[in-house]
Design a protein around this motif. Sequence first.
Motif, PDB file in Angstrom:
ATOM      1  N   ASN A 166     -47.333  11.248-123.374  1.00  0.00           N
ATOM      2  CA  ASN A 166     -48.770  10.732-122.656  1.00  0.00           C
ATOM      3  C   ASN A 166     -49.429  10.333-124.385  1.00  0.00           C
ATOM      4  O   ASN A 166     -49.589  11.550-124.737  1.00  0.00           O
ATOM      5  N   MET A 167     -49.231   9.284-124.715  1.00  0.00           N
ATOM      6  CA  MET A 167     -50.026   9.401-125.855  1.00  0.00           C
ATOM      7  C   MET A 167     -51.470   8.893-125.370  1.00  0.00           C
ATOM      8  O   MET A 167     -51.368   7.962-124.125  1.00  0.00           O
ATOM      9  N   ASP A 168     -52.897   8.840-126.337  1.00  0.00           N
ATOM     10  CA  ASP A 168     -53.458   8.427-125.655  1.00  0.00           C
ATOM     11  C   ASP A 168     -53.375   7.039-125.803  1.00  0.00           C
ATOM     12  O   ASP A 168     -52.975   6.346-126.183  1.00  0.00           O
ATOM     13  N   ASP A 169     -54.696   6.411-124.702  1.00  0.00           N
ATOM     14  CA  ASP A 169     -54.808   5.385-124.979  1.00  0.00           C
ATOM     15  C   ASP A 169     -55.533   4.451-126.121  1.00  0.00           C
ATOM     16  O   ASP A 169     -55.822   3.514-125.763  1.00  0.00           O
ATOM     17  N   HIS A 170     -55.919   5.248-126.573  1.00  0.00           N
ATOM     18  CA  HIS A 170     -56.547   4.418-128.005  1.00  0.00           C
ATOM     19  C   HIS A 170     -55.986   5.380-128.912  1.00  0.00           C
ATOM     20  O   HIS A 170     -56.042   6.399-129.853  1.00  0.00           O
ATOM     21  N   TYR A 171     -55.013   4.398-130.584  1.00  0.00           N
ATOM     22  CA  TYR A 171     -54.296   5.758-130.991  1.00  0.00           C
ATOM     23  C   TYR A 171     -53.863   4.535-132.442  1.00  0.00           C
ATOM     24  O   TYR A 171     -53.683   3.564-131.660  1.00  0.00           O
ATOM     25  N   SER A 172     -54.327   4.533-133.591  1.00  0.00           N
ATOM     26  CA  SER A 172     -53.151   3.849-134.624  1.00  0.00           C
ATOM     27  C   SER A 172     -53.051   4.219-135.801  1.00  0.00           C
ATOM     28  O   SER A 172     -54.022   5.343-136.828  1.00  0.00           O
ATOM     29  N   GLY A 173     -52.141   4.677-136.269  1.00  0.00           N
ATOM     30  CA  GLY A 173     -51.574   5.142-136.896  1.00  0.00           C
ATOM     31  C   GLY A 173     -49.876   5.479-137.202  1.00  0.00           C
ATOM     32  O   GLY A 173     -49.165   4.397-136.360  1.00  0.00           O
ATOM     33  N   SER A 174     -49.047   6.500-137.907  1.00  0.00           N
ATOM     34  CA  SER A 174     -47.636   6.607-138.424  1.00  0.00           C
ATOM     35  C   SER A 174     -47.010   7.996-137.551  1.00  0.00           C
ATOM     36  O   SER A 174     -48.026   8.735-137.465  1.00  0.00           O
ATOM     37  N   ILE A 175     -45.749   8.211-136.694  1.00  0.00           N
ATOM     38  CA  ILE A 175     -44.805   9.013-136.562  1.00  0.00           C
ATOM     39  C   ILE A 175     -43.594   8.876-138.075  1.00  0.00           C
ATOM     40  O   ILE A 175     -43.471   8.103-137.546  1.00  0.00           O
ATOM     41  N   TRP A 176     -43.557  10.269-137.563  1.00  0.00           N
ATOM     42  CA  TRP A 176     -42.271   9.904-138.489  1.00  0.00           C
ATOM     43  C   TRP A 176     -40.960  11.571-138.497  1.00  0.00           C
ATOM     44  O   TRP A 176     -42.207  12.781-137.053  1.00  0.00           O
ATOM     45  N   VAL A 177     -40.211  12.131-138.854  1.00  0.00           N
ATOM     46  CA  VAL A 177     -39.750  13.491-138.776  1.00  0.00           C
ATOM     47  C   VAL A 177     -38.986  13.461-139.989  1.00  0.00           C
ATOM     48  O   VAL A 177     -38.810  12.980-141.176  1.00  0.00           O
ATOM     49  N   ARG A 178     -39.177  15.192-140.369  1.00  0.00           N
ATOM     50  CA  ARG A 178     -39.071  16.310-141.256  1.00  0.00           C
ATOM     51  C   ARG A 178     -37.427  16.232-140.878  1.00  0.00           C
ATOM     52  O   ARG A 178     -36.911  16.741-139.760  1.00  0.00           O
ATOM     53  N   THR A 179     -36.531  16.310-141.958  1.00  0.00           N
ATOM     54  CA  THR A 179     -35.038  16.912-141.553  1.00  0.00           C
ATOM     55  C   THR A 179     -34.562  17.970-142.776  1.00  0.00           C
ATOM     56  O   THR A 179     -35.613  18.168-143.380  1.00  0.00           O
ATOM     57  N   LYS A 180     -34.345  18.933-142.175  1.00  0.00           N
ATOM     58  CA  LYS A 180     -33.862  20.056-143.159  1.00  0.00           C
ATOM     59  C   LYS A 180     -34.690  21.137-143.416  1.00  0.00           C
ATOM     60  O   LYS A 180     -34.619  20.839-144.606  1.00  0.00           O
ATOM     61  N   CYS A 181     -35.088  21.615-142.554  1.00  0.00           N
ATOM     62  CA  CYS A 181     -36.123  21.938-142.379  1.00  0.00           C
ATOM     63  C   CYS A 181     -36.142  24.023-142.460  1.00  0.00           C
ATOM     64  O   CYS A 181     -36.034  23.739-141.511  1.00  0.00           O
TER      65      CYS A 181
ATOM     66  N   TYR B  91     -43.314  29.837-145.777  1.00  0.00           N
ATOM     67  CA  TYR B  91     -43.598  29.289-146.128  1.00  0.00           C
ATOM     68  C   TYR B  91     -42.858  28.342-145.455  1.00  0.00           C
ATOM     69  O   TYR B  91     -41.678  27.878-145.876  1.00  0.00           O
ATOM     70  N   PHE B  92     -42.705  26.898-144.909  1.00  0.00           N
ATOM     71  CA  PHE B  92     -42.381  26.039-144.627  1.00  0.00           C
ATOM     72  C   PHE B  92     -42.340  24.926-145.231  1.00  0.00           C
ATOM     73  O   PHE B  92     -43.290  24.322-145.458  1.00  0.00           O
ATOM     74  N   SER B  93     -41.099  24.085-145.090  1.00  0.00           N
ATOM     75  CA  SER B  93     -40.760  22.937-146.244  1.00  0.00           C
ATOM     76  C   SER B  93     -39.501  22.781-145.544  1.00  0.00           C
ATOM     77  O   SER B  93     -38.436  23.035-144.961  1.00  0.00           O
ATOM     78  N   CYS B  94     -39.349  21.037-145.934  1.00  0.00           N
ATOM     79  CA  CYS B  94     -38.926  20.506-145.657  1.00  0.00           C
ATOM     80  C   CYS B  94     -37.929  19.171-146.702  1.00  0.00           C
ATOM     81  O   CYS B  94     -38.252  19.381-147.505  1.00  0.00           O
TER      82      CYS B  94
ATOM     83  N   CYS C 297     -44.997  17.883-145.235  1.00  0.00           N
ATOM     84  CA  CYS C 297     -45.540  17.808-145.693  1.00  0.00           C
ATOM     85  C   CYS C 297     -47.110  19.177-146.748  1.00  0.00           C
ATOM     86  O   CYS C 297     -48.413  18.210-146.692  1.00  0.00           O
ATOM     87  N   GLY C 298     -46.278  19.284-147.196  1.00  0.00           N
ATOM     88  CA  GLY C 298     -46.791  20.098-147.928  1.00  0.00           C
ATOM     89  C   GLY C 298     -47.607  20.975-147.694  1.00  0.00           C
ATOM     90  O   GLY C 298     -48.129  21.939-149.402  1.00  0.00           O
ATOM     91  N   ASN C 299     -48.229  21.511-147.155  1.00  0.00           N
ATOM     92  CA  ASN C 299     -48.841  22.716-145.946  1.00  0.00           C
ATOM     93  C   ASN C 299     -48.299  24.383-146.267  1.00  0.00           C
ATOM     94  O   ASN C 299     -49.102  24.830-145.753  1.00  0.00           O
ATOM     95  N   GLY C 300     -47.200  24.305-146.010  1.00  0.00           N
ATOM     96  CA  GLY C 300     -46.440  25.117-146.098  1.00  0.00           C
ATOM     97  C   GLY C 300     -46.254  25.606-144.402  1.00  0.00           C
ATOM     98  O   GLY C 300     -45.519  26.953-144.408  1.00  0.00           O
ATOM     99  N   ILE C 301     -47.215  25.139-143.409  1.00  0.00           N
ATOM    100  CA  ILE C 301     -46.333  25.489-142.345  1.00  0.00           C
ATOM    101  C   ILE C 301     -46.413  24.495-140.940  1.00  0.00           C
ATOM    102  O   ILE C 301     -46.247  23.244-141.781  1.00  0.00           O
ATOM    103  N   MET C 302     -45.360  24.162-140.023  1.00  0.00           N
ATOM    104  CA  MET C 302     -44.966  23.514-139.511  1.00  0.00           C
ATOM    105  C   MET C 302     -45.852  22.634-138.726  1.00  0.00           C
ATOM    106  O   MET C 302     -45.077  21.220-139.078  1.00  0.00           O
ATOM    107  N   GLU C 303     -47.083  22.755-138.547  1.00  0.00           N
ATOM    108  CA  GLU C 303     -47.870  21.752-138.065  1.00  0.00           C
ATOM    109  C   GLU C 303     -48.120  20.649-139.270  1.00  0.00           C
ATOM    110  O   GLU C 303     -48.706  21.143-139.677  1.00  0.00           O
ATOM    111  N   CYS C 304     -48.148  19.543-139.161  1.00  0.00           N
ATOM    112  CA  CYS C 304     -48.893  18.644-140.609  1.00  0.00           C
ATOM    113  C   CYS C 304     -50.522  18.418-140.566  1.00  0.00           C
ATOM    114  O   CYS C 304     -51.221  18.284-141.373  1.00  0.00           O
ATOM    115  N   ALA C 305     -51.482  18.603-139.398  1.00  0.00           N
ATOM    116  CA  ALA C 305     -52.403  18.391-139.242  1.00  0.00           C
ATOM    117  C   ALA C 305     -52.843  17.252-139.874  1.00  0.00           C
ATOM    118  O   ALA C 305     -53.968  17.143-139.984  1.00  0.00           O
ATOM    119  N   GLY C 306     -52.294  16.057-139.187  1.00  0.00           N
ATOM    120  CA  GLY C 306     -52.674  14.996-139.837  1.00  0.00           C
ATOM    121  C   GLY C 306     -52.375  14.943-141.455  1.00  0.00           C
ATOM    122  O   GLY C 306     -53.188  14.210-141.668  1.00  0.00           O
TER     123      GLY C 306
END
Length: 240
Positions: free
Chosen positions: A60-75, A82-85, A90-99
């Motif tokens: 269930n998405m929020d009823d107000h949102y503007s942005g992009s969704i994508w997927v990462r491969t071979k992570c 250090y997490f990478s794909c 996302c270059g932050n070394g963790i699984m959550e991109c955090a925007g």
Amino acid sequence: MAKNVLLNLFLPMLLLCAGVLSDVTFTFENMCSDTLWRASNPSIGDLEPDFPRDTYEIFNMDDHYSGSIWVRTKCSTNASNYFSCETGDCGNGIMECAGINPSYPVTLLNFQVNNPVVSYGVSLVHGQNVLVRIQPNGGTLVDGSGPCPMVDCNKELSSVCPPNLIKENKDGQYVGCNSACDVLKDPKYCCNGHGCQPDEISLKYKGPCPLAHTYPGDDKPPFYQCKGADSYAITFCPPL
């Protein structure tokens, strides 16, 4: 998984029964051969990033949102934790991109949610790393021109990707195709605004993926505005 799916199935009905406008329902399905890792900017919240093959989820998405969704491969996570794909990292070394914005190339699913209207489109403006499809379930276009259409990019750009734009992994295997703007940094490929025209590379990308936006300023097809859809099905590696 089953509990989350059941909760997400019944929550919209409970809200409607209570007289409250429900959130917008997205479904995600991974039909690729490997696990994917989802990300978004801005973050869409508590959607689990790791998304195994043959998995179907309701969200269930929020009823107000503007942005992009994508997927990462071979992570993967290395010995230093250090997490990478290979793509979409996302270059932050963790699984959550955090925007955080991804590294390119990456296929973007662009949404603007202003319930009950949802605008959507598939973008190759930053290249391609996975095949995708967005399929509204019902609904009509805001301009009254007909039902809300499916949009997709369901063919790899590998056959039309110029050699200098091909993305390879450390083993020299093809993993994606970059945009000319991101790599060449030439204004010829980076027009963004009224009067932009496709260049020879974006026209090549448009061939296998005519429903996707292939260069900055591309408005064909338009950014569809849909109202009244029951849900929006997002499929990665959809069948032909």
